[in-house]
Design a protein around this motif. Structure first.
Motif: not given
Lengths: 408, 467
Positions: A87-89, A255, A258-259, B243, B394, B415, B447
């Motif tokens: 899952a990216l975003d 992540e 937060r995104r 981030l 990707y 990624r 990270r």
């Protein structure tokens, strides 16, 4: 990108929380329940915990055994577990995530999303440990995978930083990998694990425990040659070793949260939630160690099942609740979860952490100066679960200020 | 196509041997490899290209706005900026023209800005502008309080230093240059040209180029020159989590003082935020460790410039050594009688100037009697993209449809797909360590530093490099 697919519930992360949520959701007839897992195999962290302590008293399991059990339960209930898909975003609109896998980029729309992205250890750079950048520097997570999943040679002499349960597990893994544990190094005055475990390491395996000690520098070019340590009293020494394992100091893998603009709790740094596990974003729930880094796998799994209950209510038309009253902790306490209270909701116990060992502590719960509750836990150690009874929830003023939990 | 890392060196003499496969040495090798008649050796003591100053710097493509006008450095930086900008575009080296803001935090610094704008003008950097606090904070809303104004230099850019060095080396090797790694030069003696005694035996060359970076003074002395001494100047840097990237839009520079250019905050093409460098003059040319004091000092400075940055996690800490010489210019000197060119004192601007230095050095070699022969443009190369401003594998449905390995992510934080790791291992200049793989793919650079992927990446690396 192909046209978005639709599922009823999308679970991100096939660790204990995600798999338990998916199993209950699928069993309860939530429709198409899909779990996205970026690793090649489901199970989360227990996959590489080749030691006992999982399952139940009556049915004890190793980590990998537990991972299999949870996966089979989810699949048997009818959930789809897709591995190798990341899952990216968030897509700009709707409860929708973008993802990628060997089949290419995709976007998945769901009526509800459960974030169960787990936690990880903070590595050496995040801990700002100075020195050179040699090979031979591990976290427990990498070490366990190297030894238990890939059978890799990791080194010959290892210093383990930390003396919590996870540190002792790391020391066991070092030995399983054929290397020697030079010492466990910890800044606190005594081991943050059970006496039996600490004693066994010291006496049976002859592993010295250096308390009140921090690692101040990594040495060596190409390969680690040693670590410089400093005792609280100012003495320093170099421990020759070719491997160092930084253990514990977990942080949520937040992540995606937060995104997605989810409100995060400043203490846990995971999504802020009440006991019902609704996040600040309608349609999005969270469960497991992304909420509290870290609690045992069984806790994460039970929470996943609880999140499933909330998802089922939501799918049946229950409105998205108001965020609730924030619950904060004061030092030396570090965080508390859940960190929101909805006074009318069924009470769920809290877990919290202290930053330093506390002798005969008392926990006080106050709102706007009013004492709501106090209790005396037996002990409080930095890397061990501390729980707080929720029976004071009914006394919280929903219009009042933040609830504060302190030791004074 | 030859890259060697072990065994004896070829016995036939080379036309040119270049000592040092940093960004400058690789650029010179690439430039000379455009001359098909020349036999070129690029000799490197370490196991990879770009292992010294070239891998650990601030990763900025400078306009040269603040160079000392009239110096060789000023000219080569200006030329190099244009050349590398164009080369990066055709080669796929990630560059982002984010611009820099030279921020004034007190009246004295504010008063210095017009003078710096004038200097930029003299360095043919014509598009700078003075900004008042209103415009400054509009451009950088997260900047710490108290800034009085800034000089905006729109041309300052960020670049991937690893890809740049690797692109040069790849193109040089494909065009016929020999890259000899793990080859430390111990002695040089004259014998019908130069006889190099190395850790892997001897190597002969008619012309010699010294691009040994931090060790350029030692090699220069071996050839009888006492022109300069390299004092390593350590720069420690902190790399903040991805981030943190939305916190900053430009390269944020302090107003330079006599002590140096100071500590900057800058985005990276990989999507992180850099804080650094320190500037510590040392003696030990291997002192690439970070220190408690250094990191604390950087965090203090960073807190003023971008307070929110300090709330973010640190992904990496590193330290590089710049080749300071005590001279305010490069030390590029031809010794025609010796068929030898020294390329010394290439400081932090070497990455920017690399292509211009290469052209300049080629000219010096020709002046010194090297017959360059005909020119043949090398085959263009396309480097794997490590930059966030351009599509990564990707993100490319076409690529994944053709090869699903590009959709199978191994390193989740960065990624990085299994396909990219496989490609790197099979590339012209393949990695010989996990660190080398990291610089080619970003695998393990995120990270988690390998908590999730470290063992899996090591497995792919060991399987891919097993003979």
């Amino acid at each position: 990108m192909t046209a978005p697919r639709h599922v009823d519930v999308l679970v991100v992360g096939a660790g204990p929380a995600g798999l338990a949520a998916a199993a209950r959701l699928a069993a309860a007839g939530a429709g198409h329940v899909e779990v996205l897992e970026r690793e090649a195999r489901p199970g989360g962290v227990p996959r590489h915990c080749a030691h006992g302590g999982f399952g139940t008293w009556t049915h004890p399991l190793t980590g990998p055994g537990y991972a299999r059990l949870l996966t089979e339960a989810a699949e048997r209930a009818g959930a789809t577990v897709r591995t190798g898909v990341t899952a990216l975003d968030w897509a700009p609109t709707g409860p929708r995530l973008t993802a990628v896998g060997p089949g290419g980029p995709e976007s998945v729309t769901a009526r509800a999303i459960v974030l169960a992205t787990g936690a990880r250890e903070r590595p050496r750079p995040a801990r700002l440990v100075p020195g050179t950048r040699p090979a031979g520097v591990f976290t427990t997570g990498e070490l366990q995978q190297a030894v238990h999943l890939f059978g890799q040679h990791i080194g010959t002499r290892a210093v383990v930083v930390g003396a919590a349960d996870v540190s002792y597990a790391a020391a066991d893994t070092v030995r399983a990998g054929g290397a020697e544990v030079v010492a466990l190094v910890m800044e606190h005055p005594r081991a943050q694990t059970g006496r039996a475990r600490a004693g066994a390491a010291r006496l049976r395996h002859g592993v010295p425990l250096l308390t009140g000690t921090t690692v101040t520098e990594l040495l060596g070019r190409g390969r680690l040659s040693g670590v410089r340590v400093r005792h609280r009293d100012g003495r320093t020494a170099v421990l020759p070793c070719d491997t160092v394992v930084f253990t514990g100091d977990f942080v949520p893998d937040h992540e995606l949260a937060r995104r997605g603009g989810l409100t995060l709790d400043p203490g846990t740094r995971g999504p802020a939630v009440a006991g019902s596990l609704h996040t600040s974003r309608p349609g999005v729930f969270a469960a497991g160690n992304v909420l509290h880094a870290v609690e045992p796998a069984g806790t994460a799994a039970r929470e996943g099942a609880r999140a499933a209950g909330a998802v089922l209510d939501f799918l049946a038309g229950a409105p998205w609740p108001a965020p609730g009253v924030p619950v904060t902790v004061e030092p030396p306490l570090r965080w508390i979860a859940p960190n929101r209270v909805v006074p009318a909701a069924p009470p769920v116990p809290h877990v919290l952490r202290t930053g330093v060992p506390l002798h005969r502590p008392v926990l006080y719960v106050r709102q706007d100066g009013r004492l709501l509750h106090h209790e005396r836990p037996r002990t409080a150690l930095p890397d061990r679960t501390l729980t707080l009874d929720p029976r004071w929830h009914g006394r919280v003023d929903p219009e009042g200020g933040a609830v504060r939990v302190s030791t004074r | 196509m030859t890259v060697t890392a072990a065994g004896p060196l070829p016995t036939t003499p080379y036309d040119v041997a270049i000592v040092g496969a940093g960004v400058v040495g690789c650029a010179i090798a690439r430039e000379l490899a455009r001359r098909p008649r020349l036999r070129i050796a690029l000799v490197e003591a370490q196991d990879d290209v770009g292992q010294g100053t070239s891998k650990a710097n601030t990763a900025i493509l400078h306009t040269g706005f603040d160079a000392t006008p009239g110096t060789l450095e000023a000219r080569l930086v200006r030329e190099g900026y244009a050349r590398l900008g164009a080369y990066a575009a055709e080669t796929g080296i990630p560059v982002e023209r984010v611009g820099a803001l030279l921020v004034a935090w007190d009246e004295e610094q504010l008063a210095a800005l017009p003078r710096l704008a004038e200097k930029a003008e003299r360095n043919a950097c014509h598009d700078t502008a003075l900004l008042g606090p209103g415009e400054l904070y509009a451009r950088e809303p997260r900047l710490g309080p108290g800034a009085l104004g800034a000089l905006h230099i729109p041309g300052e850019s960020i670049i991937c230093p690893w890809t740049t060095t690797l692109a040069y080396a790849t193109q040089a090797v494909r065009a016929g240059a020999d890259l000899h790694l793990n080859t430390a030069v111990r002695e040089v003696s004259p014998s019908d040209g130069h006889l190099l005694t190395t850790s892997r035996g001897t190597l002969r060359a008619r012309h010699l180029v010294n691009a040994a970076g931090l060790h350029a003074d030692t090699l220069d002395r071996a050839l009888g020159h006492e022109d300069f001494t390299v004092t390593p100047r350590r720069g420690q840097l902190l790399v903040y989590d991805k981030l943190a990237r939305p916190l900053v839009r430009h390269i944020l520079l302090p107003v330079p003082t006599a002590l140096g250019k100071g500590v900057l905050v800058a985005p990276t093409v990989h999507g992180n935020v850099l804080l650094g460098p320190t500037a510590e003059d040392l003696r030990d040319k291997r002192a690439t460790g970070s220190t408690d004091d250094g990191l604390a000092a950087l965090r203090d400075k960073g807190r003023r410039v971008l307070p929110a940055l300090l709330e973010e996690e640190v992904t990496a800490v590193y330290a590089g050594l710049r080749a300071a010489t005590g001279h305010e210019d490069y030390r590029i000197t031809a010794h025609p009688g010796q068929a030898y060119v020294t390329v010394g004192g290439i400081r932090s601007t070497g990455l920017t100037a690399s292509l211009a230095i290469a052209a300049h050095v080629t000219g010096l070699l020709a002046d010194g009697g090297l017959d360059l022969g005909p020119l043949r443009e090398p085959e263009p190369v396309t480097m794997p993209n490590l930059g966030e401003a351009f599509p990564r594998p990707y993100q490319r449905p076409d690529l994944i449809a053709a090869d699903p390995e590009y959709g199978t992510l191994v390193c989740h934080c960065e990624r990085v797909s299994r396909g990219e790791i496989r490609d790197a291992l099979a590339s012209t200049v393949p990695p010989r360590s996990l660190e080398g793989l990291r610089r080619r793919t970003r695998a393990r650079a995120g990270r988690c530093q390998g908590f999730y992927c470290g063992a899996a990446v090591r497995e792919l690396f060991e399987r891919g490099t097993r003979p």
